[in-house]
Design a protein around this motif. Sequence first.
Motif, PDB file in Angstrom:
ATOM      1  N   MET A 243     134.116  25.089  85.037  1.00  0.00           N
ATOM      2  CA  MET A 243     134.079  24.369  83.760  1.00  0.00           C
ATOM      3  C   MET A 243     133.701  25.302  82.608  1.00  0.00           C
ATOM      4  O   MET A 243     134.257  25.212  81.513  1.00  0.00           O
TER       5      MET A 243
ATOM      6  N   MET B 121     136.692  27.580  81.777  1.00  0.00           N
ATOM      7  CA  MET B 121     137.720  26.834  81.041  1.00  0.00           C
ATOM      8  C   MET B 121     137.347  26.727  79.562  1.00  0.00           C
ATOM      9  O   MET B 121     138.167  26.961  78.671  1.00  0.00           O
ATOM     10  N   ALA B 122     136.089  26.378  79.325  1.00  0.00           N
ATOM     11  CA  ALA B 122     135.642  26.196  77.939  1.00  0.00           C
ATOM     12  C   ALA B 122     135.639  27.528  77.198  1.00  0.00           C
ATOM     13  O   ALA B 122     135.983  27.601  76.017  1.00  0.00           O
TER      14      ALA B 122
ATOM     15  N   VAL C 177     137.535  30.297  77.782  1.00  0.00           N
ATOM     16  CA  VAL C 177     138.880  30.787  77.446  1.00  0.00           C
ATOM     17  C   VAL C 177     139.505  29.890  76.367  1.00  0.00           C
ATOM     18  O   VAL C 177     140.214  30.362  75.481  1.00  0.00           O
ATOM     19  N   GLN C 178     139.188  28.605  76.430  1.00  0.00           N
ATOM     20  CA  GLN C 178     139.657  27.691  75.371  1.00  0.00           C
ATOM     21  C   GLN C 178     139.137  28.147  74.008  1.00  0.00           C
ATOM     22  O   GLN C 178     139.866  28.122  73.017  1.00  0.00           O
TER      23      GLN C 178
END
Lengths: 250, 329
Positions: free
Chosen positions: B84, B87-88, B90-91
Motif C-alpha cells: 500500500m 502504491m501511494a 509511486v502515485q
Amino acid sequence: MNAIKDLILKMADDALIIGHRNSEWTGLGPTLEEDISFSSIAQDKLGHALQLYTILHEDHEEQNPDLLAFTRKAEDFRCCQYVEMPIGAYDFSLIRQFLFDHAEYNRYQMLSNSSNNRLAALSQKIKGEIKYHVLHADTWVIQLGNGTTESHDRLQKALTDSMPLALGIFEKSAFEAELIRNNIFEGEDALRERWLGSITPILQKAGLELPDISTIEPAYGGRKGQHTGHLKPLLDEMGEVLNTDPTASW
Amino acid sequence: MYGGGYIQDDDIKQPSNGQEDPRLLAEFEARINAGEKIEPDDWMPAEYRKQLIRMIEQHAHSEIIGALPEGTWITRAPGFKRKMALMAKVQDEIGHAQLLYSAAETLGKPREEMINDLLSGKSKYSNVFNYPTPTWADSCIITWLIDAAAIVNQVINSKGSYGPYCRALERICYEESFHLKLGHDCIVELATGTPAQRKLVQAALERWWKPIIHFFGPPDKTSVHSEKLMRWKVKMASNDDMRNQYLSTYVPKIKELGLVIPDPDLKKDEATGSWTYSDPDWDEFFRVINGDGPCNEERLAVRKWAEDNGKWVRNALQKASDKYVVPLA
C-alpha cells in the motif's frame, strides 16, 4: 468454513485481487490524471481487503492478513473470476471497474444493515469510499460512450465481452440460504437485481446497450476455488518476495 | 522523487543572441536580485523561458519514467504495509509529473509536445532510471537514496526565480520527505533483518552506488556553467556543491546501518567539506545519457506503450470547440 467466514473471505479476496490488478495501471494510464485515479482506487481496495482479513484473523481464528493474502494457494481463493483477468486494454479495465464497483457499492450498502455488527459497521465505512469509485466509473463511461465512434465501440465490445464474467460476481455460496435466514446478507440474487438497477441508467446515458443477460452463461467457479489460469501467476508474483522468507519482517 | 539531478547541459553553453530590450532586461534582473518571483504573464528573456521549459520538462519526464523501475515492485511488494505504501509513493511521483508539466505549460509548451519530445529522445530524463531494479532491495534503495538526492536538488531549486516551478517544488518536497522516511524504514528492516535480507540490501547498494554518484552530474571542473543562469536563479547550485551536501548527510546514515559503501577511496575533507571518490566512470554516464544504458530502450518502450494505447481515450476527450487553456500553477 462457516457462512460468515465464507462471505467475508470472498469479499476480501475480490478486493485484494481487483486492487492488485488496478495497481498494474501505475505508470501506464491513458492520461496522468487517470493513472492517479486508478492508483487511488487500487489503494482503497487493498485497504478494504486488509480490514476484511483482519476480521477473519481476529474473530475467526484465521492467519494474519499478510499470510492470508500472500501465501495461500489459488484454489483457496474465493474471488470471482472477473477480478483475476489481466488488465487488458483500458476499455476492459474501465468497464470492469464500472461493473464490479456498482456490484460492490450495492453489496456494502446491503451489508451495512447486516445482523453481523462488525461487518455492518465496516460496510458502512467502505460504502462511503466506493461511492467515489462508482462516480469515477460513471463519469468515464458516459464520457467515452459519447466520445468518438472508436471509444463508443470499444466500450460496447468490452461490455458485451465482459458480461459472462461480470455475472460471475453473483455466484451463490453454499451458505446462501443461511446468510439470508440469519439476516446477515440478503443474497446474491437480490444484489444482482440492485446492480442491474444501478448500471442500466448509466449505460443509457452512455449510449451503450446492455446485452440480454437471460441468454448469457455466467462465468461461475471462482467462489468454489475454481479459477482461470490467470490467478496462479498473479499470486506467484504477489508473494514472490514475502515467500522467500514468510517468517521474516519486511 | 525523482527529478532534478543532472540531466543535460548542452544548451546552456550556447550564448544568447543578446537581442533583448536592455531596459526590460534590467528591470527583470532587478526583480530577481530583490528576491521577487517571476510569474507566467511577466516579461522574461527568451533564453530564460527556454531554459526553464527545458529544465522543468526534463524534471517532469524524470517523474513519469522514474515511476517505472519502482512501479514494477508494486505487484511484488512483501505484505500489505509495503504494498500500500509503495502504491501511494509511486502515485505521488505521477502526481509530481502532473504538477511539473502544468508548471512548464505556463511557459507556453503543451504537455503533449513535451511527451512527444520525450518519446523521440529530444528531451532527456534523469539518468539513474536507465538502470535496472532486479530485487526488492533495489526498489527500496531508490525510495531512500535516490529520493534523498532529489530532495537535495529540489529544496535548492525551490528557492529559484520562477514562481510556478518554485511552488510546485515546495509541494513536491513535502511529499518527498515522506518517501524518504518510507525508504529509510524499508532499508532499516532489511539491514537489521535476516542474513539473506542483509545480503540483498548490500548487493543493491553496490549496484546503485555508481548511479548515485552520477546523479548530480559531472564534477564542476569538467562541467561548463552559465553565470547568467545562476544570476537569473534558474540554476541554483553547482553539481559538486549538491553532491557534497548529499554525501555529508547520507554517508553516515548508510554506515550507521552496517552497510558497506563500495568505494574504499570515498572520504571527506573536513576543512573544505568536499568529498573525494573513485572515478565513477563518467564515460559510462555520458553513454547512458545518450541512450546506451541498460534500460533506456525498455523505459521509453513502456512509455510509448502507454501513449499509443491511451490515444483513443485522449482523442475521445477532445472537442473541436475547446480552446487550449494554459493551466494555473
